[in-house]
Design an enzyme around this catalytic site. Sequence first.
Site, PDB file in Angstrom:
ATOM      1  N   GLN A  68     -61.253 -17.520 -20.868  1.00 58.56           N
ATOM      2  CA  GLN A  68     -60.978 -18.564 -19.881  1.00 58.56           C
ATOM      3  C   GLN A  68     -62.248 -18.946 -19.132  1.00 58.56           C
ATOM      4  OE1 GLN A  68     -58.066 -20.251 -19.409  1.00 58.56           O
ATOM      5  NE2 GLN A  68     -57.369 -19.159 -21.213  1.00 58.56           N
ATOM      6  N   GLU A  70     -41.535 -23.904 -20.409  1.00 58.96           N
ATOM      7  CA  GLU A  70     -42.246 -24.319 -19.199  1.00 58.96           C
ATOM      8  C   GLU A  70     -43.718 -24.298 -19.572  1.00 58.96           C
ATOM      9  OE1 GLU A  70     -44.598 -24.420 -16.402  1.00 58.96           O
ATOM     10  OE2 GLU A  70     -43.851 -22.461 -15.732  1.00 58.96           O
ATOM     11  N   LEU A  71     -44.301 -25.510 -19.724  1.00 60.04           N
ATOM     12  CA  LEU A  71     -45.597 -25.636 -20.380  1.00 60.04           C
ATOM     13  C   LEU A  71     -46.673 -26.158 -19.430  1.00 60.04           C
ATOM     14  CD1 LEU A  71     -44.197 -27.085 -23.742  1.00 60.04           C
ATOM     15  CD2 LEU A  71     -44.621 -24.688 -23.135  1.00 60.04           C
ATOM     16  N   CYS A  76     -50.156 -23.851 -13.718  1.00 63.90           N
ATOM     17  CA  CYS A  76     -49.754 -24.944 -14.602  1.00 63.90           C
ATOM     18  C   CYS A  76     -49.501 -26.227 -13.818  1.00 63.90           C
ATOM     19  CB  CYS A  76     -48.508 -24.554 -15.387  1.00 63.90           C
ATOM     20  SG  CYS A  76     -47.144 -23.994 -14.353  1.00 63.90           S
ATOM     21  N   LYS A 118     -41.705 -10.218 -24.084  1.00 68.27           N
ATOM     22  CA  LYS A 118     -43.089  -9.955 -24.491  1.00 68.27           C
ATOM     23  C   LYS A 118     -44.030 -10.341 -23.361  1.00 68.27           C
ATOM     24  CE  LYS A 118     -46.367 -12.272 -26.559  1.00 68.27           C
ATOM     25  NZ  LYS A 118     -47.606 -11.682 -25.971  1.00 68.27           N
ATOM     26  N   GLU A 173     -55.991 -29.842 -19.401  1.00 65.63           N
ATOM     27  CA  GLU A 173     -55.669 -28.792 -18.443  1.00 65.63           C
ATOM     28  C   GLU A 173     -56.811 -27.773 -18.447  1.00 65.63           C
ATOM     29  OE1 GLU A 173     -51.743 -26.250 -17.189  1.00 65.63           O
ATOM     30  OE2 GLU A 173     -52.226 -26.361 -19.314  1.00 65.63           O
ATOM     31  N   ILE A 174     -57.662 -27.825 -17.423  1.00 62.20           N
ATOM     32  CA  ILE A 174     -58.825 -26.942 -17.359  1.00 62.20           C
ATOM     33  C   ILE A 174     -58.410 -25.522 -17.014  1.00 62.20           C
ATOM     34  CG2 ILE A 174     -61.029 -26.518 -16.203  1.00 62.20           C
ATOM     35  CD1 ILE A 174     -61.167 -29.559 -15.684  1.00 62.20           C
ATOM     36  N   ASN A 210     -50.929 -15.789 -15.873  1.00 59.36           N
ATOM     37  CA  ASN A 210     -51.428 -16.252 -14.575  1.00 59.36           C
ATOM     38  C   ASN A 210     -50.603 -15.741 -13.391  1.00 59.36           C
ATOM     39  OD1 ASN A 210     -49.375 -17.947 -15.523  1.00 59.36           O
ATOM     40  ND2 ASN A 210     -50.116 -19.702 -14.359  1.00 59.36           N
TER      41      ASN A 210
END
Length: 544
Positions: free
Chosen positions: A392, A311-312, A345, A235, A442-443, A212
Site C-alpha cells: 500500500q 461493500e466495495l 472506502c 476469512k 481509489e488511492i 482497514n
Amino acid sequence: MAARLFSSLLSRSSSAASSSSSSSSARALLSRARKPLLGREIKSYSTAAAIEEPINPGVTVNHTQLFINGQYVDSASGKTFPTFDPRTGEVIAHVAEGEAEDINRAVAAARKAFDEGPWPRMTAYERANVLFRFADLLEKHNDEIAALETWDNGKPYEQAAKIELPMIVRQIRYYAGWADKIHGLTVPADGQYHVQTLHEPIGVAGQIIPWNFPLLMYAWKVGPALATGNTVVLKTAEQTPLSALYATKLLHEAGLPPGVLNVVSGFGPTAGAALSSHMDVDKLAFTGSTDTGKIVLELAAKSNLKPVTLELGGKSPFIVCEDADVDKAVELAHFALFFNQGQCCCAGSRTYVHESIYEEFVEKAKARATVRSVGDPFKSGIEQGPQVNSEQFQKILRYIRSGVEGGATLETGGERFGTKGHYIQPTVFSNVKDDMLIAKDEIFGPVQTILKFKDLKEVIQRANNSRYGLAAGVFTQNIDTANTLTRALKVGTVWVNCFDVFDAAIPFGGYKMSGHGREKGVYSLSNYLQVKAVVTSLKNPAWL
C-alpha cells in the site's frame, strides 16, 4: 454513541489544528503564495517520531491458529505466514495459513452446527443473551484488543481504543437487540386460505473481511449473521488476522456453540477463492476492492449461485459550497480524507470547492495538513500512523508521482515520512482535473485532491461521473442546496455538514460499482434471511 465518538474525535482534531494554526509558522504558511516546490514543504515535517524506538504495544499475541469447530487448530498443510508491524516492517507473529482443505473443514463444521446443532434451535432470546455477553467481554478487554489492532494495522491506538472498540460493542448489542424481533407476516389472500411468511436463517454464511477496519468489519458481518440464526465461516485479511482470532475466543466464552463461527486466516487466491466457490456455502458477504469483488461475485455465480453482499471501493466527493464557513469546511474535509491514514472506502477523496472560496480553502487545507501529527500510533496525540504494509505504501507513492507528472500542484507532502516503517507525509494537491488518475482511482491513502467548481449543475455532473457511488459529503448552510445535492448524488450515503457518522442503525452500502446490499441497521438482517410463504387451506372459516 458511535456518532458522538466520531464527532468528539473531529472536535479534538479541530482544537489541535486551531492551536497549531495560531503559531507563527502556520501564519507564515497561510500568507505564502502556493508553489509546487516539494523540497520547501517537506522541511515543515519533523521525522523525530519516526526515528524513535517503537513503543512496546504491551500485549502478547496468544492466538495464531485457525479457529474451527470451537477449537484453535493448525492449518491442514502446517503452513504459516508472517503478519508485520507497519511501524517497522518487522514480523509480529506467524499465523496459520488456511487453504482450500481448511475451508472445507470449516464449512463442514458450520454445516453440521446449522443442520444438527443448537444455535438455530435456541430461542431468539437465548441467542441475544450470547451476543450481549460477547459485547460485555469485548468491553472488558477493550485495551488489549485495541493494542492488537494498532500493532497489526498501524492505526492510532487512541482511535482503536476510544472510537472503534466502543463502536464494535455498540454494534454487537444492536444486533443482540434485534435477535428476538425478527418475524414474518400474516397475509390476507383471496379465497379460504391462511397465509403466513416465515423469515428463516439462510444457513452457512461465508464472510470475507478487509484489513482497514479488521474488527469493526468483523462486527458488521458476524453480528447480523448470528442474530438471525446462521452459522459462519469468516476469512480474515492476511494483513490483519490477529484481532478477529482473539475476539472469537471471547465469543465462545460468551456461550457460542462449537462450529457456529469458524475463522480461517489465509490469502485471497487460496482460502478466499475456496470459500467463494464452495458448494455448501449458502450466502457470501465480502468487503474489499471492486476488482476483487468482481472475482468473488463470479466465483459465487459459477458455483451454486449463492447470493452475495458486496461493500466495495469508493471515490467519494466532498462538496464545499460557496456559503460555507471555510475554516469548518477545511477541518471536516481534512477529517473526511485523512482519517485512518486515508484507508477508508468512503473517504472524501475528491474535494470539490466553489471557485469563490477555492484559493482560501487550498491555503488553509495545506496549512492543516502540514501540522497533522504523524508518528508511532501508540504515542498519545498522534493523528496518523503508518500505512498497513509496503504494498500500500508503494502504491500511494506511485499515485503521488502520477499527480505531479499529470500537472496537479503539489501543495505539501508527497514523500515518505521518516526513514523506517510505512509512513507517508500528509499530502495535498490543488488544480486537480477530473481526468487525472488521482481524481479517478481509489488511492486509499493520505492524499487530498482539491478540485474547483462553478455551480451546482456542474458539480453534480462531475461528482456523479465516477464508476463508484459509495458516499458523499456536502458542506453548506443552505437547506435548499443541501436538499438538491442529497437527491442528485448517486451514492449510498450523503453526510450533510458532517462525515463518517457510523451509528449502528444507519445502513451503509453503495450504488454502481461500490457494491450490492447494505451493512448495518435493519436492512442488513435481510442479507441473512430467506422468506418462505406458507399457505394453508381453511374449512368453514369464521372470517377471512
